[in-house]
Design a protein around this motif. Sequence first.
Motif, mmCIF file in Angstrom:
data_model
loop_
_atom_site.group_PDB
_atom_site.id
_atom_site.type_symbol
_atom_site.label_atom_id
_atom_site.label_comp_id
_atom_site.label_asym_id
_atom_site.label_seq_id
_atom_site.Cartn_x
_atom_site.Cartn_y
_atom_site.Cartn_z
ATOM 1 N N LYS A 1 -1.429 -18.100 1.424
ATOM 2 C CA LYS A 1 -2.588 -17.015 2.572
ATOM 3 C C LYS A 1 -0.881 -15.977 2.808
ATOM 4 O O LYS A 1 -1.714 -14.554 2.812
ATOM 5 N N GLU A 2 -0.042 -16.538 3.215
ATOM 6 C CA GLU A 2 1.110 -15.480 3.434
ATOM 7 C C GLU A 2 1.525 -14.787 2.620
ATOM 8 O O GLU A 2 2.046 -13.997 2.680
ATOM 9 N N LYS A 3 1.572 -15.535 0.644
ATOM 10 C CA LYS A 3 2.548 -14.573 0.030
ATOM 11 C C LYS A 3 0.801 -13.161 -0.438
ATOM 12 O O LYS A 3 0.817 -12.571 -0.675
ATOM 13 N N HIS A 4 -0.717 -13.707 0.019
ATOM 14 C CA HIS A 4 -1.535 -12.802 -0.481
ATOM 15 C C HIS A 4 -1.549 -11.555 0.416
ATOM 16 O O HIS A 4 -1.591 -10.440 0.352
ATOM 17 N N GLU A 5 -1.224 -12.314 1.722
ATOM 18 C CA GLU A 5 -1.152 -10.670 3.111
ATOM 19 C C GLU A 5 0.362 -10.085 3.006
ATOM 20 O O GLU A 5 0.401 -9.053 2.900
ATOM 21 N N GLU A 6 1.826 -11.128 2.087
ATOM 22 C CA GLU A 6 2.429 -10.134 1.494
ATOM 23 C C GLU A 6 2.431 -9.069 0.803
ATOM 24 O O GLU A 6 3.086 -8.126 0.521
ATOM 25 N N ILE A 7 1.734 -9.598 -0.998
ATOM 26 C CA ILE A 7 1.871 -8.590 -1.616
ATOM 27 C C ILE A 7 0.857 -7.773 -0.922
ATOM 28 O O ILE A 7 0.774 -6.468 -1.771
ATOM 29 N N LYS A 8 -0.669 -8.049 -0.573
ATOM 30 C CA LYS A 8 -1.328 -6.811 -0.209
ATOM 31 C C LYS A 8 0.104 -5.652 0.496
ATOM 32 O O LYS A 8 -0.740 -4.537 0.692
ATOM 33 N N ALA A 9 0.003 -6.379 1.487
ATOM 34 C CA ALA A 9 0.991 -5.148 2.888
ATOM 35 C C ALA A 9 1.815 -4.248 1.609
ATOM 36 O O ALA A 9 2.048 -3.158 1.581
ATOM 37 N N GLN A 10 2.901 -5.600 0.917
ATOM 38 C CA GLN A 10 3.376 -4.579 0.023
ATOM 39 C C GLN A 10 3.291 -3.480 -1.796
ATOM 40 O O GLN A 10 3.414 -2.302 -1.327
ATOM 41 N N ALA A 11 2.396 -4.075 -1.408
ATOM 42 C CA ALA A 11 1.049 -3.325 -2.173
ATOM 43 C C ALA A 11 1.006 -1.799 -1.381
ATOM 44 O O ALA A 11 1.016 -0.390 -2.046
ATOM 45 N N LYS A 12 0.239 -1.715 0.347
ATOM 46 C CA LYS A 12 -0.249 -0.319 0.089
ATOM 47 C C LYS A 12 1.265 -0.202 0.969
ATOM 48 O O LYS A 12 1.019 1.505 0.771
ATOM 49 N N GLU A 13 2.109 -0.487 1.017
ATOM 50 C CA GLU A 13 3.165 0.621 1.225
ATOM 51 C C GLU A 13 4.008 1.458 0.357
ATOM 52 O O GLU A 13 4.005 2.184 0.163
ATOM 53 N N VAL A 14 3.338 0.052 -0.833
ATOM 54 C CA VAL A 14 4.154 1.261 -2.645
ATOM 55 C C VAL A 14 2.988 1.962 -2.484
ATOM 56 O O VAL A 14 3.713 3.387 -2.575
ATOM 57 N N LYS A 15 1.785 2.470 -2.157
ATOM 58 C CA LYS A 15 0.980 3.530 -2.630
ATOM 59 C C LYS A 15 1.332 4.094 -1.993
ATOM 60 O O LYS A 15 0.881 5.810 -2.144
ATOM 61 N N GLU A 16 1.624 4.206 -0.833
ATOM 62 C CA GLU A 16 1.519 5.870 0.154
ATOM 63 C C GLU A 16 2.962 5.666 -0.492
ATOM 64 O O GLU A 16 3.388 7.178 0.335
ATOM 65 N N ASP A 17 4.548 5.251 -0.476
ATOM 66 C CA ASP A 17 5.705 5.950 -0.947
ATOM 67 C C ASP A 17 5.098 6.754 -2.097
ATOM 68 O O ASP A 17 6.127 7.407 -2.299
ATOM 69 N N ILE A 18 4.429 6.099 -3.412
ATOM 70 C CA ILE A 18 4.366 6.920 -4.653
ATOM 71 C C ILE A 18 3.147 8.410 -3.918
ATOM 72 O O ILE A 18 3.634 9.176 -4.799
ATOM 73 N N ARG A 19 2.281 7.871 -2.872
ATOM 74 C CA ARG A 19 1.622 9.332 -2.814
ATOM 75 C C ARG A 19 2.580 10.006 -1.760
ATOM 76 O O ARG A 19 2.559 11.860 -1.982
ATOM 77 N N ALA A 20 3.383 10.029 -1.642
ATOM 78 C CA ALA A 20 4.064 10.666 -0.185
ATOM 79 C C ALA A 20 5.041 12.171 -1.509
ATOM 80 O O ALA A 20 5.283 12.499 -1.425
ATOM 81 N N LEU A 21 5.073 10.705 -2.502
ATOM 82 C CA LEU A 21 6.784 11.668 -3.769
ATOM 83 C C LEU A 21 5.873 12.061 -4.849
ATOM 84 O O LEU A 21 5.874 13.768 -5.361
ATOM 85 N N VAL A 22 4.461 11.685 -5.404
ATOM 86 C CA VAL A 22 3.898 12.279 -6.487
ATOM 87 C C VAL A 22 2.843 13.842 -5.964
ATOM 88 O O VAL A 22 2.777 14.405 -6.792
ATOM 89 N N GLU A 23 1.823 13.181 -4.901
ATOM 90 C CA GLU A 23 1.044 14.251 -4.750
ATOM 91 C C GLU A 23 1.884 15.559 -4.194
ATOM 92 O O GLU A 23 2.245 15.863 -2.787
#
Length: 312
Positions: free
Chosen positions: A281-303
């Motif tokens: 459960k904790e690993k899944h939540e960690e992956i989910k949070a990390q994926a969201k963070e990476v997505k936002e960082d990429i969006r801020a850079l690429v868009e």
Amino acid sequence: MKSSILLTFIFLVAGSFLFSAKPPQGKPDKEFSNDEKPRPKFPRHWGKPPLIQTKDIVDLPGNFGKGSSTLANWIKENIDNDIDKGQKPNGKDGLADKEKADPRKIEKDILDAVKEGKISKEDARKELDAIRKEMVKNGERKRPQRPQKPEISEEVKAKIDAVKELEKAMHSEIKAQVEALGKEATREEIKVTVEAFKEDNKERFEEIKEAHAAIHESLKANRPQKPERPELTEELKTKVEALHAKRKEMHEAQKELHKNLKDASKEERKEMITAFKEANKEKHEEIKAQAKEVKEDIRALVETDATRTSDL
């Protein structure tokens, strides 16, 4: 005797008058009119209005027009609930404070509601337009500014017209030759005629082919260049690699679980799945949070103003 005959005559005349009289030709009563007025559209999260309502007509709160007191009370309760939850409507665009706080989540919820059939595409489009308008205003969403297509030059237009005329002329010629064979011509005869026409006009066909290629190159050279997207920073690349590694680890664990489930009983499977979910459960939540963070960082850079958010 005379009096009875007279009374009978009076009844007959009166009866014929009553039955021959035409009904009044007035307008139908408004209460029985079939004309239905457009119903007001309420916020989706309010649900459906009450089915059973009183017959009275009052002014509805929230500028929803007129309706029954039952409907008025239902609207007032929902408005009060929205205010308590911090969802007071905004006067300009109808966007709630909660939607302003996390518009991307609301955007996702609306799209999911469309897929599930809970809301029509038309209503969803209106809500999304309001949310995205606010996102653009706050700099959270960048609308693509597509480069304008350049106009075709007169030279290229002339080439296109010349090719069309040549194709039209050849089409007319081959059509005339096929029609000259007559209605009784076989498929083989038509094929021979067409092949002979192609052979005799090989140079003209090559001319058309070359003209098309030249026109294509001219249009291609005149196209605006596509904007280049910036490369990911080293920090972002490291984050992406770490995320991929965690996802791979989770995937391997899931594969192992599926392998063990094959030979297990129904009760054992249930216990194993529950234990797996609890352990990861904790690993899944960690992956989910990390994926969201990476997505936002990429969006801020690429868009950029020239890129589309849907490409991400």
